[in-house]
Each structure stands twice: as C-alpha cells, then as structure tokens.
Scaffold this active site. Structure first.
Site, PDB file in Angstrom:
ATOM      1  N   ASN B 412       1.342  -1.306   0.138  1.00  0.00           N
ATOM      2  CA  ASN B 412      -0.372  -0.349   0.077  1.00  0.00           C
ATOM      3  C   ASN B 412       0.800   1.145  -0.078  1.00  0.00           C
ATOM      4  OD1 ASN B 412      -2.257   2.077   0.668  1.00  0.00           O
ATOM      5  ND2 ASN B 412      -3.174   0.583   2.055  1.00  0.00           N
ATOM      6  N   ASP B 413       1.991   1.447   1.417  1.00  0.00           N
ATOM      7  CA  ASP B 413       1.697   2.746   1.538  1.00  0.00           C
ATOM      8  C   ASP B 413       3.672   2.721   0.072  1.00  0.00           C
ATOM      9  OD1 ASP B 413       0.350   3.348   3.549  1.00  0.00           O
ATOM     10  OD2 ASP B 413       1.783   2.541   4.164  1.00  0.00           O
ATOM     11  N   VAL B 414       4.085   1.877  -0.189  1.00  0.00           N
ATOM     12  CA  VAL B 414       5.326   1.755  -0.957  1.00  0.00           C
ATOM     13  C   VAL B 414       4.838   2.276  -2.026  1.00  0.00           C
ATOM     14  CG1 VAL B 414       6.564   0.142   0.515  1.00  0.00           C
ATOM     15  CG2 VAL B 414       5.341  -1.165  -0.991  1.00  0.00           C
TER      16      VAL B 414
END
Lengths: 95, 486
Positions: B412-414
């Site tokens: 997700n965040d990456v």
C-alpha cells in the site's frame, strides 16, 4: 589489556562497515540472521562460566547462557543455510 | 603448544567470520560464507574447551546438547513465512546469553567484585573500573536486546497486536529509566562504600530496568517499522557480546576468548547498523523518528472523514485475466499482504503461466516491504522464483512506463504516489515504486482500509487502476484459473 580491547573493538567496527556496505536486498535477511548467529560468539564466554559440577549461581547463569547462546548459534546458522539454499533457484532446489 | 592451539583457533575463527560475512554480501558466495562462519564458530568453541582444560564438563555438555537440539529443531521446522519472528527470537536469546555471562562472571567473584578491590588498591592505573563499566553496559544492552526482541517477536507472530501502544509521557519514562540505569551503574562501579551485597543488588536492579526499557522502547513502534527495529536489535546483540568481551578481559576462565567476543560483536554491530541505515533511508525517515514510535497512529484514528475515497473501480478475476492476456510485460509488486495470505506459491503459479504465454514477469521489491529486511525476497525464493527476476526500486522504476499491467499484491504505502506528488503528505519524500505509471494497475487488497501510514492511497482512484477486493492468495488463484480458461 583494556586499551588493546578498545583498539580491537573500534577497528572491527570499521572493518565490519567496510566489508558489508554493499549488500543486495535479496541477502538482507540471510545477512541479518547470519550475523545474528555470529553474535552467539558469546558462547565462548559462556563456556567458561560453568566449570564445576556445583549447583551455584555461577554455574546456573553459565548453564543458561550456554543454552541460549547455542540456540542462537546453531539455530541462526541452520536457518540461514536453509534460506540461502532456496536462493540457489529451482535447479538446486530444497533438498 | 596449548596456547598455540587456543589462540590459533581463535585467530582462524575470527578470520573465518570476516571472510564469511564478506561472502554473505554476494548471492553466489553467500551459502559458502555462512558455512565458513559456522566453521569459525566451531573452532572458537573448540579453542575455548582446550583453554578450559581439565574441568567438570557436566553443565557445559548439558548446555550444548539442550541448546543445540532446540536451535536445530526450531531452525529446521520454522516456516519461511515465520522467519521474521524467528530471527527476532534468536536475536533476543543472544542478548540474554550475553548478560547472563556477565552476571555469571560477577557471581564468580568472591564476596567483593574484583574491580572494587582493584580500584581501592589503585594498583591498576587504567583498567580498575573497566570490568564494572563493561558489566553494567552488558546488562543494559543485553537486557534491552532480550525484551525488545521478545516484543518484536510477539508483534510479528501476531501474539500481540502490531499497532503502536502509546503510553503517556513515554519519552520521559524512557529517558528516565535510561538515566537511572546509568546513575545506578555509576554508583555500583565508582561508589566508595558499596559492599559485595549492595553491588549485587544494584546489578539486579539495573538488569530489571534494562528489561523494562526493552519493552518500553519497542511497544510504541508499529508493525511496518519492524524492519528497522529488528536490524537495530541485531546490532545491539552484537554490541552486548562485545561488552561481555570487555567483562571477560578482566580475568576468569574464558579470558583468552575475550578478544574474540569483542571482534565478533563489533562485526555484528556494524552489520546491524548498516541494515538499519538502509531501512531508514528507504522510508525517508530518521532513525530517531522511527524509534520515537507512534507513526501513523493519528492518521488512522482521526483522518477518516476527509480521507474518503472517490469512486474506485473494482475488478473480477475474469476481467483481470483479460488485462493480463497479451501483455508483454507484467510487474508484480509484493507487500506484507502477500506474506499474511501466504500467496507466494500462487504467485509462482501465475508467473509460470504468464511466462508460458510469452509475457515477461518481473518483481519490484521495495526495501521495506514486509516485516524484516529482505522479507519478500525470502518468501519468493521459497516459491522457487529465481532471484534474477526480483528488482530493486531504482532498477525497475523506469520500467513501469513500458509495462502493460502492474499487479500490487498486498502493498500500500510503498506505491502511494502522494509520496512524490503531495509535499504535505506524511510520507512525502519517501521513495516509492512508480507502479502508477504502468498502463493498468491491478491492486489486490481486501478493503480500502489505509496502510501503515494511516493515509489514503490516491493510486486507487487513478483512471488506470482497479481493485480486486480479495485475499491475496484467492485473488491470484482466481487470476490463474481465469487465465487458463481464456
């Protein structure tokens, strides 16, 4: 002796940084668990801590230290070996 | 002659460790490197047994057999998906062993610790209090390593929730306990009227404080920051071994091996520091910021209202298979969700199928994907995916433009473009995988819940993105099935 110890400590730190610096991400986990196994070197100290048959504080702490350090070394090296064999790819396989 | 054997085995052992570590930084030589290091360890143990000479081996043999048995069985049995917590656990044991050795040496001292005698007699101009200082540091670092690693183990194995636990005034508590440890240590070592009992008591209190500190330091750190925490604790376990080496320099049965502990501990310390630095850099955060903990906590609890998603497209496995059909290149972006769902073998199946259909498959691995450094690499290797197909962020980011489909499996965040587009985002400046540049992006994710940073991922709203709201394994298996039926 202390001075020699300090020299050795600082030089080994630099040596470690120089030797390791570039590690491909594939090897991050094995390097960590392999290094972890090496930190079990404390077993050398632990062996000298249980040198009689007596049931003393010295021996109990020594015995526990030997157990934990051995788990650390043996477990660390074996698990690293397992991982690295996987990186050999399908040709070498996990046998 | 005996001296020659002892020091010879130590010297060769230390050299093997250095060669071993050196080889462990290249894929081709890593396996041999690990074996060299293990031989080095064996030599060091043999050298020590020779140095001890004729003593009673009862406790030693029991310890070696019990420890070796537990270690070997645990290492053989552990699943690859459980590797992060296994490494954390072994690491904690190493730290514990270090402070136990220090304690044992202390208890071997008759009535009054040697360093006090030395200091009061001032016969030793330089080394008088060193043993004491090293002992206190060994207790401190070893204690923090043990409980810190145990908390990391609990968080990684799901025995404890991964979310940060924030105590009020935690920085004050931590700094206070740290300072108290140092002050008590100074009293124990330099205090003028400390008797044997008093210093013994102080040692126990210092150890207790160190153990508490390890817990306090790791509980506020969330699951996704564990790669940093594990590498740092790894470094600590090395430092603890070094400090124990300094304790042994003061004399005792294993004093000849003291330098060995110092050297190897420093090597491990360095390896841990390097990995820690790499992990922090990959998140564009300072070590202090990670250790302060609580990251993402405010975002997930308070940001719900204004972080709502606009329309996102959902995708069935059948539609996904149609996107994949005829693609020249597919890039798979694995994340922690892949590990949770144990989807690595399903991925390998999809990979084989796509390759058979003439599609090139590559993997884009973010340095902090997963819960330990290199987590994704280990999982994919377990499924026999050759490591040549795994690419670093810098090597693959230029390729997304020429890629028909990027499949994001549980990450997700990456892959959040906000990191490069929105300077006000909490993750602004964090290097990401440019998967949004691919022609189509398939995001496999169970829900729209935010990732670790607690913020929404604008990639999901992009016109080229669509979501499969499924468990990673089920979704990938679905893609495989539909692709076969096409």
């Amino acid at each position: 002796m202390l001075i020699i110890g300090l020299y050795v400590f600082v030089l080994a730190l630099f040596l470690g940084v120089e030797v390791i610096t570039k590690v491909p991400p594939t090897l991050h986990t094995p390097l960590m668990s392999g290094a972890n196994a090496i930190s079990g070197i404390t077993i050398v100290g632990a062996l000298g801590c249980a040198t009689t048959a007596a049931f003393s504080g010295h021996n109990i702490f020594g015995f526990l230290a030997i157990v934990l350090a051995t788990v650390n070394c043996v477990g660390g090296f074996v698990v690293t070996d397992r991982m690295l064999r996987m990186f050999g790819g399908p040709a070498k396989g996990k046998n | 002659m005996r001296e020659l054997i002892i020091h010879g085995s130590y010297l060769v052992g230390a050299a093997l460790f250095i060669f071993g570590i050196k080889r462990m930084s290249r894929v081709r030589t890593a396996l041999r490197g690990n074996q060299l290091a293990a031989i080095g360890m064996l030599l060091a143990v043999i050298g020590t047994l020779v140095a001890l000479g004729s003593i009673n081996y009862l406790w030693i043999i029991m310890g070696l057999v019990v420890g070796g048995g537990i270690g070997a069985v645990a290492a053989k049995k552990v699943e690859m998906t459980s590797m992060p917590e296994m490494v954390a656990l072994f690491n904690g044991l190493g730290g514990a062993a270090s402070f136990l050795v220090a304690l044992s040496v202390y208890f071997a001292m008759p009535e009054m610790p040697d360093w006090i005698k030395e200091r009061t007699l001032s016969s030793h101009p330089m080394g008088g209090a060193t043993t004491g200082v090293a002992l206190v540091l060994s207790l401190l670092v070893g204690g923090v390593t043990l409980t810190g690693s145990l908390i990391a183990f609990a968080k990684l194995s799901g025995k404890m929730k991964g979310a940060p636990i924030i105590l009020p005034a935690r920085h004050a508590i931590n700094l206070g306990s740290f300072a108290a440890t140092l002050v008590l240590g100074a009293i124990a070592v330099f205090g003028t009227d400390c008797g044997g009992f008093m210093t013994g008591l102080l040692m126990v209190v210092i150890l207790a404080l160190a153990l508490a500190l390890g817990v306090l330091l790791v509980i506020p750190i969330g699951g996704a920051d564990m790669p940093v925490v594990i590498s740092l604790l790894n470094s600590y376990s090395g430092i603890a071994a070094s400090m124990t080496g300094f304790v042994l320099l003061g004399g005792g049965a294993a004093s000849q091996g003291a330098l060995m502990l110092i050297v190897c501990g420093a090597l491990v310390g360095a390896a841990g520091i390097i990995l820690t630095g790499l992990m922090c850099k990959a998140m564009n955060r300072s070590l202090l910021n990670v250790l302060a903990g609580g990251f993402g906590d405010t975002g997930s609890s308070g940001g719900g209202g204004k972080e709502e998603y606009g329309p996102v497209r959902s995708l069935s496995p059948e539609e996904g298979a149609m996107l994949l059909d005829g693609a020249q290149q597919v890039i798979i972006v694995p994340g922690y969700g892949l590990a949770v769902a144990q989807a690595q073998h399903a991925i390998a199946e999809l990979d084989a199928l796509l390759e058979k259909r003439g599609t090139s498959v590559k993997y884009a691995v973010h340095p902090v994907a997963g819960r330990m450094p290199g987590h994704m690499n280990v999982l994919l290797a377990e499924a026999n995916i050759p490591y040549e197909k795994l690419y670093d962020m810098d090597d693959i980011n230029g390729e997304f433009k020429n890629t028909q489909v990027a499949i994001i499996v549980g990450a997700n965040d990456v892959v959040n473009p906000a990191a490069i587009k929105d300077p006000k985002s909490p993750i602004a400046g964090m290097p990401i995988l440019n998967s949004h540049e691919a022609q189509n992006v398939i995001v496999i994710k169970r829900s729209l819940s935010p990732g670790y940073a607690g913020i929404k991922n604008e990639l999901f709203e992009y016109p080229n993105a669509s979501l499969m709201f499924m468990d990673a394994k089920a979704a990938v298996q679905g893609l495989v099935k539909e692709l076969k039926d096409l």
